[in-house]
Structures are given as C-alpha cells and as structure tokens.
Scaffold this motif. Sequence first.
Motif, PDB file in Angstrom:
ATOM      1  N   GLN A  26     105.912 -13.359  59.513  1.00 34.04           N
ATOM      2  CA  GLN A  26     107.057 -13.511  58.625  1.00 34.04           C
ATOM      3  C   GLN A  26     106.610 -13.846  57.210  1.00 34.04           C
ATOM      4  N   ALA A  71     105.153 -16.667  62.849  1.00 35.84           N
ATOM      5  CA  ALA A  71     105.419 -17.263  61.539  1.00 35.84           C
ATOM      6  C   ALA A  71     104.495 -16.672  60.475  1.00 35.84           C
ATOM      7  N   ARG A 121     112.504 -24.664  64.081  1.00 39.60           N
ATOM      8  CA  ARG A 121     111.274 -24.400  63.341  1.00 39.60           C
ATOM      9  C   ARG A 121     111.461 -24.463  61.827  1.00 39.60           C
ATOM     10  N   ASP A 122     112.716 -24.607  61.361  1.00 35.12           N
ATOM     11  CA  ASP A 122     112.948 -24.732  59.922  1.00 35.12           C
ATOM     12  C   ASP A 122     113.254 -26.175  59.513  1.00 35.12           C
ATOM     13  N   ASP A 158     107.451 -23.728  60.981  1.00 34.72           N
ATOM     14  CA  ASP A 158     107.180 -22.372  60.501  1.00 34.72           C
ATOM     15  C   ASP A 158     106.179 -22.385  59.356  1.00 34.72           C
TER      16      ASP A 158
END
Length: 279
Positions: free
Chosen positions: A99, A96, A258-259, A216
């Motif tokens: 990202q 994460a 995770r979102d 995340d």
Amino acid sequence: MLTISEFGRRTGLSHKALRLYDVSGLLPPAQVDPANGYRLYDEEQLERARRISVLRQLDMPLTTIAEVLAGSDEEGLIRLDRWWAAQEATTAARRATLQYLRDRFSRSGSTGLAPRPVLTRDVPETKIASIRSDTDQQNLIGIIVTATDEIRTYLQAAGATLPGESWVIYHGPVTPEAEATVEVCVPFQGLVDPSGPIAIRVEPAHHEAYCTITMDECAYPRIMLAYDLVDDFVRTAGSTITGPPREVYRANCHLMPRDQPAVDIAQPISRSAILEGKP
C-alpha cells in the motif's frame, strides 16, 4: 517394513524428498540394507512423514518442522500456532508495504507519513526478559512475533506479572540486504530465572525521544520515515544518543485497527538545555 517406493506412495513424498529428509535427520529410514543400501521404512513412520508433507505444503522450513515435531503433540501445536501467527503478521506487513508503494506511485509528492509531534519522556529502570536474534528485514516480523510469544508464555508460566507492552531493541541496522542483532524484550515484575534463549536483565533508566505510529505505518520502508523524524528532532535539540533505538509495542497492538496509534519509535538521548521544560 516398507521400501522407499511404497513408503513414498503412501505418504505422497518423492524419493528426492525422502533422501533429503534422511540427510537432514528429519526422517531417517528405520533400516538401510547393508547389502544394497536400500532404505526401508517402518509403518509407524507414516504419520510423521504425512505431517512433514503437509507442513512443507505450508512452506515451513525444515528446521522449523524439526522443532514442531520434536516434542509432544501439545508442544507441537504451540510451535505450529506460533509459527503461523508469525506468517500472518509478515503477510500483514507486506500488504502495508504494498500500500505504501501504491501511495507513492499515485501521490509522488507526498512523504508517506502524516506530520506528528516528537516528544520526550523519562523511562524508569525496568526488568525485562529478552531473546536476541540476528535477522534481515524479510524475517524480522516473524522473529518479533515468535520471540514475543515465547517470552510471554514463559513469564506467565513462571508466575510473573506482565504490564502488556513489549519492545524491540535494534543493536544494528536491519535492512533487506544485511542482518543485524535485534533484542525482543518483555517487561515484567517478579522473580524469574533465565531459560534457554531467554535472558533476564535490567534495562537502565533513561531519557528518550519518541513518536507514535500505527501498525500500518510499521511496515518497511514507511517506518523509516518515523525514525527520520526522531533523528531530526534529536539533532535539532542538540542531544546525544545514549543507547540503541527501539520500538515499543502497546499491549495487544496486533488486535488494534491497523490505522490506530500502536507503536512508539524511541531513541534514548541525553537531556539538553533546549529540551528542558518540554514534555
């Protein structure tokens, strides 16, 4: 008895590794020849040595290996699974973070955190079991996962009722360069005694400001943007901070997409005239 060379050949461990494991107390030889100082090993030590070799291939620290091998195989399996869960959580957090950096390079004008409200709520007096540890940012996720599982396992064995959520209270700033004390907490109901590193205490009732983020968004440094939102809200409201900040993890948040909303970034505060009448 086996010489160090024969023992190393049969276990895949070098002389250097065997000497290190001797000094650390992880795998001392069965005998040391008093005349020449040669180390001699028993065949019964082969299985322990092979387990150490495999665990080292997983990059497990020597101190953790000692804990895994300290008790019965059943206890060792629990410690192994707990450590591996921490490694997987750390890897997910690092992914994460990667990202986040990719987003910053591709969209340099964005803040990295979508707008969201900061709310307030009253938290009642709550009985918790907790473990305190000193950690830096790199080891934080592993400590949270390991301590939470250890506390939950202990509480369940003691017959306590668990609501599902857990907290992490930060008693100092945890950064990549500096350690601070964190307190991993699991609320519960029932009569439970403290045990080893697990303390039992009551968290006082308080008023707090909070905002909600996804798993995340928990990754460092993106999570700091959520703390900034809460800090700005508290400052604008004219409230006084009355306790250390904390993260409140919802039940089974590690199993959520995770979102999806999973964690509250919370700050205990005093009530203010500006906030009266707001949720």
